[in-house]
Enzyme design. Sequence first.
Site, short mmCIF file in Angstrom:
data_model
loop_
_atom_site.label_atom_id
_atom_site.label_comp_id
_atom_site.label_asym_id
_atom_site.label_seq_id
_atom_site.Cartn_x
_atom_site.Cartn_y
_atom_site.Cartn_z
N ASP A 1 39.09 37.52 49.53
CA ASP A 1 40.37 37.62 48.83
C ASP A 1 40.09 37.92 47.37
O ASP A 1 38.92 38.10 46.99
CB ASP A 1 41.19 36.32 49.00
CG ASP A 1 42.68 36.61 49.13
OD1 ASP A 1 43.24 37.20 48.18
OD2 ASP A 1 43.28 36.29 50.17
N HIS B 1 44.49 42.26 48.13
CA HIS B 1 43.68 41.03 48.07
C HIS B 1 42.18 41.35 47.93
O HIS B 1 41.34 40.74 48.59
CB HIS B 1 43.93 40.16 49.31
CG HIS B 1 45.28 39.51 49.30
ND1 HIS B 1 45.55 38.41 48.53
CD2 HIS B 1 46.43 39.81 49.95
CE1 HIS B 1 46.83 38.05 48.70
NE2 HIS B 1 47.38 38.89 49.56
N GLU C 1 50.45 41.98 51.62
CA GLU C 1 50.70 41.94 50.18
C GLU C 1 49.85 42.94 49.40
O GLU C 1 49.08 42.57 48.53
CB GLU C 1 50.45 40.51 49.67
CG GLU C 1 51.38 39.50 50.31
CD GLU C 1 51.12 38.08 49.86
OE1 GLU C 1 52.10 37.35 49.66
OE2 GLU C 1 49.94 37.67 49.75
C1 ACM Z 1 49.90 35.83 53.77
O1 ACM Z 1 50.33 34.68 53.71
N1 ACM Z 1 49.83 36.57 52.67
C2 ACM Z 1 49.43 36.41 55.00
#
Ligand code: ACM
Length: 544
Positions: free
Chosen positions: A177, A248, A318
């Site tokens: 991440d 991420h 995201e």
């Molecule tokens: C997530 O909670 N961004 C998968």
Amino acid sequence: MNIDLIPAPVRAGDQGRCGFLLDASTTLAAAPGTGTTERWLRETLGAAFGVPLAPGGEGAEHSVRLLIDPALEPEEYRLTTLPGNSVVITGGSPAGVFWGAQTLRQLLGPQAFRRAPAGGAAPAALGFTDIEDRPRFGWRGMMLDVSRHFLPKADVLRYLDLLAAHKLNVFHFHLTDDQGWRVEIKRYPRLTEVGAWRSRTKYGHRASELWDETPHGGYYTQDDIREIVAYAAEQHIRVVPEIDIPGHSQAAISAYPELGNTDVVDTAALTVWDTWGVNPNVLAPTDHTLRFFEGVFEEILELFPAATSPFVHIGGDECPKDQWKQSPAAQARIKELGLAGEDELQSWFIRHFDNWLTARGRRLIGWDEILEGGLADGAAVSSWRGYAGGIAAAEAGHDVVMCPEQQVYLDHRQHGGPDEPMPIGYVRTLEDVYRFEPVPPALGEEAARHVLGAQANVWTEVMQNRSRVDYQVFPRLAAFAEVAWSALPAPADRDFAEFEGRMATHYGRLDALGVDYRPPGGPLPWQRRPGVLGRPIEGAPPNV
Ligand code: ACM
């Protein structure tokens, strides 16, 4: 007899005459194929009660017998006490035998969860028992985020024990991440040299003014990963590794700046992110990025073999499109590929890895954003932004794992009171999780068959260590396990009071295991975090 099993079995009969006594004379007769359970029983019950469980013949009295009967479903088992102080566990496959052994351990009382006898080796007994049991879902998972806060290998192995104790069989390992890259990749050493640590960390919600100035980091070597995967396999747990792309990704970009959108930001100046939220620094959609991550996935496939990791998670969540909008290189890519825009560029990225994984005999799974711009063929979806993505995917014939943040994100606070540590998001109590239904009634029968199962997700922004993880995960994982395993009635008809009654016994098991759960009466003084800002929200996503 009150056997208080969690998750509840399909059927448990406790009338009869013959019980089972575990003592130093008890032998273990393991039929071919039951070796994982044989080893596990010696390690756990052998240690807890100080008994050798010596190998025994099949017809012996005073024995635990392990058998496989292919007429049962693979994860199904029967556990029956027999005359002569014996118990037989018959599974449809080695996994079924193992779940039966987990039941035996629960039946033998909380002391069966200790590593050595507390107060002398004592015999343990159960009355006549005849249990028939099988899971509702084949995917009963927990996702653990080891990027936001690294959990040392020993803690990961312990979590595998805890999953197995609750008959959960999928460990979704969120390895990368913005805040840290946690898996050694031999051909790209900077991913862990640079990407596995940060100099400081936001303490609490991102709006908090507090910083922990202690450097934080860590990663798993390839041998650590092999050990984790092998340990999971011993416990009949499949591991789903996640390498989160194209968003991420700041930790990877800080290690290899050319992976980022260099025509938009000075990626060489980026460091591993030290705070929380949705990060704008995403991967550049270049051939170089594709080749780089193919290299990463080549090593990932080698570390996570197909037999126990048929699914590989590529994240896909995201991914803000701002940099792609501003980047001449990304825009040129969109034009060259004839795409309608940035959403299709994300979809192109995901499809590339879907084809790449499919060609290597694996299946791609991603967060429900991978539906945007067209879902890759054969891909499965982790439905996290509610049920909608999962419903759309299942209706289009894609497999789905239901893990809606509104129900089963265990980073969310579990009580509305002022003492919850770093309270994030919705109030989701033990009872709320117990009433979670993985298959929404809106799904037709055909689409419902695409729901592989359910997963609880554990994001660790506000969980600095194992103890904080325990607090957020337990006791709610016990309720989740029952939802995923047991054939419960519709949510409103579930008997939560009866479940709570069984939890009284289960807390004793968790105590013996040393789990720092949230007590029913609220956090203990040292479990509170006064003055650390969280973000309690009623009715809106937490977006930590
Ligand atoms: C997530 O909670 N961004 C998968």
